[in-house]
Motif scaffolding. Structure first.
Motif, PDB file in Angstrom:
ATOM      1  N   UNK A 146       0.769  -1.110  -0.128  1.00  0.00           N
ATOM      2  CA  UNK A 146       0.141   0.168  -0.016  1.00  0.00           C
ATOM      3  C   UNK A 146       0.810   1.184   0.186  1.00  0.00           C
ATOM      4  N   UNK A 147       0.237   2.274  -0.382  1.00  0.00           N
ATOM      5  CA  UNK A 147       0.961   3.755  -0.626  1.00  0.00           C
ATOM      6  C   UNK A 147      -0.159   4.497  -0.146  1.00  0.00           C
ATOM      7  N   UNK A 148       0.339   5.462   0.668  1.00  0.00           N
ATOM      8  CA  UNK A 148      -0.569   6.799   1.363  1.00  0.00           C
ATOM      9  C   UNK A 148      -0.228   7.852  -0.011  1.00  0.00           C
ATOM     10  N   UNK A 149      -1.260   8.349  -0.560  1.00  0.00           N
ATOM     11  CA  UNK A 149      -1.168   9.522  -1.657  1.00  0.00           C
ATOM     12  C   UNK A 149      -0.831  10.629  -1.047  1.00  0.00           C
ATOM     13  N   UNK A 150       0.396  11.221  -1.742  1.00  0.00           N
ATOM     14  CA  UNK A 150       1.114  12.549  -0.907  1.00  0.00           C
ATOM     15  C   UNK A 150      -0.253  13.557  -0.904  1.00  0.00           C
ATOM     16  N   UNK A 151      -0.060  14.441   0.074  1.00  0.00           N
ATOM     17  CA  UNK A 151      -1.129  15.713   0.072  1.00  0.00           C
ATOM     18  C   UNK A 151      -0.953  16.376  -1.165  1.00  0.00           C
ATOM     19  N   UNK A 152      -1.972  16.605  -1.551  1.00  0.00           N
ATOM     20  CA  UNK A 152      -2.224  17.736  -2.669  1.00  0.00           C
ATOM     21  C   UNK A 152      -2.126  16.849  -4.111  1.00  0.00           C
ATOM     22  N   UNK A 153      -1.876  15.491  -4.070  1.00  0.00           N
ATOM     23  CA  UNK A 153      -1.849  14.697  -5.454  1.00  0.00           C
ATOM     24  C   UNK A 153      -3.341  14.478  -5.655  1.00  0.00           C
ATOM     25  N   UNK A 154      -4.004  14.518  -6.745  1.00  0.00           N
ATOM     26  CA  UNK A 154      -5.230  14.339  -7.027  1.00  0.00           C
ATOM     27  C   UNK A 154      -5.127  12.886  -7.713  1.00  0.00           C
ATOM     28  N   UNK A 155      -6.555  12.831  -8.078  1.00  0.00           N
ATOM     29  CA  UNK A 155      -6.902  11.322  -8.684  1.00  0.00           C
ATOM     30  C   UNK A 155      -6.330  11.529 -10.265  1.00  0.00           C
ATOM     31  N   UNK A 156      -6.472  12.674 -10.782  1.00  0.00           N
ATOM     32  CA  UNK A 156      -6.008  13.065 -12.359  1.00  0.00           C
ATOM     33  C   UNK A 156      -4.420  12.891 -12.230  1.00  0.00           C
ATOM     34  N   UNK A 157      -3.599  13.298 -11.105  1.00  0.00           N
ATOM     35  CA  UNK A 157      -2.329  13.336 -11.049  1.00  0.00           C
ATOM     36  C   UNK A 157      -1.951  11.837 -10.985  1.00  0.00           C
ATOM     37  N   UNK A 158      -2.540  11.138 -10.170  1.00  0.00           N
ATOM     38  CA  UNK A 158      -2.176   9.694  -9.966  1.00  0.00           C
ATOM     39  C   UNK A 158      -2.348   8.849 -11.374  1.00  0.00           C
ATOM     40  N   UNK A 159      -3.559   9.287 -12.039  1.00  0.00           N
ATOM     41  CA  UNK A 159      -3.964   8.540 -13.429  1.00  0.00           C
ATOM     42  C   UNK A 159      -2.753   8.811 -14.576  1.00  0.00           C
ATOM     43  N   UNK A 160      -2.500  10.261 -14.503  1.00  0.00           N
ATOM     44  CA  UNK A 160      -1.475  10.698 -15.458  1.00  0.00           C
ATOM     45  C   UNK A 160      -0.043   9.836 -15.127  1.00  0.00           C
ATOM     46  N   UNK A 161       0.147   9.745 -13.803  1.00  0.00           N
ATOM     47  CA  UNK A 161       1.653   9.030 -13.506  1.00  0.00           C
ATOM     48  C   UNK A 161       1.409   7.661 -13.961  1.00  0.00           C
ATOM     49  N   UNK A 162       0.206   6.934 -13.601  1.00  0.00           N
ATOM     50  CA  UNK A 162      -0.070   5.459 -14.131  1.00  0.00           C
ATOM     51  C   UNK A 162       0.273   5.350 -15.651  1.00  0.00           C
ATOM     52  N   UNK A 163      -0.453   6.434 -16.431  1.00  0.00           N
ATOM     53  CA  UNK A 163      -0.063   6.283 -17.783  1.00  0.00           C
ATOM     54  C   UNK A 163       1.320   6.582 -18.132  1.00  0.00           C
ATOM     55  N   UNK A 164       1.974   7.228 -17.651  1.00  0.00           N
ATOM     56  CA  UNK A 164       3.450   7.558 -18.035  1.00  0.00           C
ATOM     57  C   UNK A 164       4.217   6.442 -17.788  1.00  0.00           C
ATOM     58  N   UNK A 165       4.242   5.801 -16.505  1.00  0.00           N
ATOM     59  CA  UNK A 165       4.911   4.695 -16.339  1.00  0.00           C
ATOM     60  C   UNK A 165       4.757   3.474 -17.252  1.00  0.00           C
ATOM     61  N   UNK A 166       3.437   3.025 -17.393  1.00  0.00           N
ATOM     62  CA  UNK A 166       2.902   2.196 -18.322  1.00  0.00           C
ATOM     63  C   UNK A 166       3.576   2.332 -19.725  1.00  0.00           C
ATOM     64  N   UNK A 167       3.696   3.509 -20.056  1.00  0.00           N
ATOM     65  CA  UNK A 167       4.300   3.770 -21.543  1.00  0.00           C
ATOM     66  C   UNK A 167       5.673   3.609 -21.171  1.00  0.00           C
ATOM     67  N   UNK A 168       6.407   4.165 -20.202  1.00  0.00           N
ATOM     68  CA  UNK A 168       7.745   3.866 -20.130  1.00  0.00           C
ATOM     69  C   UNK A 168       7.966   2.479 -20.391  1.00  0.00           C
ATOM     70  N   UNK A 169       7.384   1.764 -19.660  1.00  0.00           N
ATOM     71  CA  UNK A 169       7.768   0.251 -19.096  1.00  0.00           C
ATOM     72  C   UNK A 169       7.139  -0.984 -20.227  1.00  0.00           C
ATOM     73  N   UNK A 170       6.644  -0.133 -21.328  1.00  0.00           N
ATOM     74  CA  UNK A 170       5.910  -1.051 -22.224  1.00  0.00           C
ATOM     75  C   UNK A 170       4.798  -2.102 -21.469  1.00  0.00           C
ATOM     76  N   UNK A 171       4.237  -1.694 -20.632  1.00  0.00           N
ATOM     77  CA  UNK A 171       3.126  -2.489 -19.779  1.00  0.00           C
ATOM     78  C   UNK A 171       1.755  -1.998 -20.329  1.00  0.00           C
ATOM     79  N   UNK A 172       0.871  -2.886 -20.797  1.00  0.00           N
ATOM     80  CA  UNK A 172      -0.419  -2.518 -21.465  1.00  0.00           C
ATOM     81  C   UNK A 172      -1.395  -2.282 -20.294  1.00  0.00           C
TER      82      UNK A 172
END
Length: 212
Positions: free
Chosen positions: A82-108
């Motif tokens: 589990x990870x506690x999401x940092x203060x000020x980080x929104x769902x939109x920020x989380x989703x953008x980060x997930x999209x970015x990492x998946x693209x970097x690591x070629x995970x679909x």
């Protein structure tokens, strides 16, 4: 950042690993005794199985056992990160980060399950945020299922964002179990499984910080 086996260094490693390192000797002795007794109760079959396990499987089992005890018997807490999401980080920020990492690591990205939105549509009442995000590396999934058909039950990899009283949290399966706790993986499969493990770790770390 390069991760160590079983977790990343410092404060970012799983709570169970930090707890194990700080655990008093007597507590560790009790866990070791329990594991030894379980081995003896299993007899020769247990010993034969141990010979087939990945190096470090015992330590991983001890981590899960201790987390299970610490959580009061919550099996889900024992086998997840589990990870506690940092203060000020929104769902939109989380989703953008997930999209970015998946693209970097070629995970679909293979699907999303917006549970809170569905409940709002059904009840007409505002719900705390709850959404699951699914990811897969198809070639690795095929290799893993060929090695153990039961692994199909764990597909795809999932990350769930949960809104609680103290903010947003992220949860996923403890991927170290897949790499370190089972039967010895063939070298090629172990390398691919390790990549998946590290990518899921990265998704959690970057997602919780909103880094993209």
């Amino acid at each position: 950042m390069k991760q160590k086996e079983g977790g990343a260094p410092g404060r970012h490693e799983p709570r169970t690993l930090r707890g194990l390192r700080a655990m008093p000797g007597l507590r560790m002795m009790r866990i070791g005794t329990a594991l030894v007794l379980a081995m003896l109760a299993g007899g020769c079959g247990t010993l034969r199985t141990i010979d087939k396990l990945e190096d470090g499987a015992g330590q991983q089992a001890a981590l899960i056992w201790q987390r299970w005890i610490d959580s009061g018997g919550d099996i889900a807490a024992a086998v997840t990160w589990e990870r506690k999401v940092a203060p000020g980080v929104t769902v939109a920020h989380i989703e953008a980060a997930l999209i970015s990492v998946a693209a970097e690591e070629n995970m679909r990205a293979v699907g999303e399950l917006p549970l809170s939105k569905e409940l709002e549509a059904r009840t007409g009442q505002k719900q705390k945020f709850l959404k699951a995000y699914s990811y897969c590396t198809p070639a690795t999934a095929r290799m893993m299922v060929d090695f153990s058909p039961h692994m199909a039950a764990f597909l795809p990899c999932r990350i769930v964002v949960v809104e609680q009283e103290d903010g947003l949290w992220m949860y996923t399966m403890n991927m170290d179990m897949m790499v370190n706790m089972g039967r010895k993986l063939p070298p090629a499969l172990r390398a691919e499984a390790r990549k998946v493990r590290d990518t899921v770790w990265k998704l959690m770390e970057r997602g919780a910080k909103g880094e993209f």
